[in-house]
Motif scaffolding. Structure first.
Motif, PDB file in Angstrom:
ATOM      1  N   VAL A  53       0.883  -1.161   0.000  1.00 18.20           N
ATOM      2  CA  VAL A  53       0.000   0.000   0.000  1.00 18.20           C
ATOM      3  C   VAL A  53       0.917   1.207   0.000  1.00 18.20           C
ATOM      4  O   VAL A  53       1.724   1.371   0.912  1.00 18.20           O
ATOM      5  N   ALA A  54       0.822   2.026  -1.031  1.00 19.25           N
ATOM      6  CA  ALA A  54       1.769   3.116  -1.230  1.00 19.25           C
ATOM      7  C   ALA A  54       1.389   4.404  -0.515  1.00 19.25           C
ATOM      8  O   ALA A  54       2.130   5.376  -0.586  1.00 19.25           O
ATOM      9  N   ALA A  55       0.278   4.447   0.186  1.00 17.75           N
ATOM     10  CA  ALA A  55      -0.112   5.654   0.916  1.00 17.75           C
ATOM     11  C   ALA A  55       0.844   5.856   2.083  1.00 17.75           C
ATOM     12  O   ALA A  55       1.186   4.915   2.796  1.00 17.75           O
ATOM     13  N   THR A  56       1.290   7.096   2.283  1.00 19.11           N
ATOM     14  CA  THR A  56       2.266   7.374   3.331  1.00 19.11           C
ATOM     15  C   THR A  56       1.614   7.909   4.602  1.00 19.11           C
ATOM     16  O   THR A  56       2.073   7.617   5.699  1.00 19.11           O
ATOM     17  N   ASP A  57       0.579   8.681   4.467  1.00 17.01           N
ATOM     18  CA  ASP A  57      -0.122   9.249   5.612  1.00 17.01           C
ATOM     19  C   ASP A  57      -0.962   8.158   6.284  1.00 17.01           C
ATOM     20  O   ASP A  57      -1.658   7.408   5.596  1.00 17.01           O
ATOM     21  N   PRO A  58      -0.910   8.017   7.607  1.00 17.81           N
ATOM     22  CA  PRO A  58      -1.690   6.971   8.279  1.00 17.81           C
ATOM     23  C   PRO A  58      -3.190   7.043   7.997  1.00 17.81           C
ATOM     24  O   PRO A  58      -3.850   6.016   7.848  1.00 17.81           O
ATOM     25  N   ALA A  59      -3.736   8.254   7.900  1.00 20.56           N
ATOM     26  CA  ALA A  59      -5.160   8.390   7.594  1.00 20.56           C
ATOM     27  C   ALA A  59      -5.456   7.868   6.190  1.00 20.56           C
ATOM     28  O   ALA A  59      -6.467   7.185   5.972  1.00 20.56           O
TER      29      ALA A  59
END
Length: 125
Positions: free
Chosen positions: A26-32
């Motif tokens: 999963v390439a999303a960096t922000d925890p939200a």
């Protein structure tokens, strides 16, 4: 309420697969953003399993019987790869690097989902 619980279980199981299996990312960096991606992919995975899996099981019941159910591991991996493809249509940063990460990821997802379901009420109580 049951649907929300299933989505959360799928999201947690997907998180475990991403955490444990190299090649599922999963390439999303922000925890939200990560939480949103896991929940969205959990919804997609649940829909794929609810719609496609019964059709595949019905059509391929001879293969299930012939292989004593082992073909289910391959089917689950392919359904996870289908989930990745559908997630890509919605521009969700969820990727799988091939069949083998999907195969092992599907096993992790199945085991984690089963373990979590042991601790959740099933509505029969």
């Amino acid at each position: 309420m049951s649907i929300i619980i299933r989505i959360l279980v799928n999201a947690i199981a997907l998180w475990a697969a991403v955490f444990l299996i190299n090649g599922i990312n999963v390439a999303a960096t922000d925890p939200a953003d990560q939480i949103i991606v896991y929940l969205a992919v959990g919804v997609i995975f649940g829909l794929v399993n609810a719609v496609i899996k019964p059709i595949v099981k019905t059509v391929g019941c001879a293969f299930y019987a012939l292989t004593l159910g082992l073909v289910a591991l391959v089917v689950n991996a392919l359904l996870l790869m289908l989930t990745e493809w559908v997630a890509g249509l919605f521009n969700l940063p969820f990727t799988i690097d091939g069949f083998w990460p999907a195969f092992w990821g599907a096993i992790v997802i199945a085991v984690v989902s089963w373990l979590l379901s042991l601790f959740l009420p099933d509505g029969d109580d």
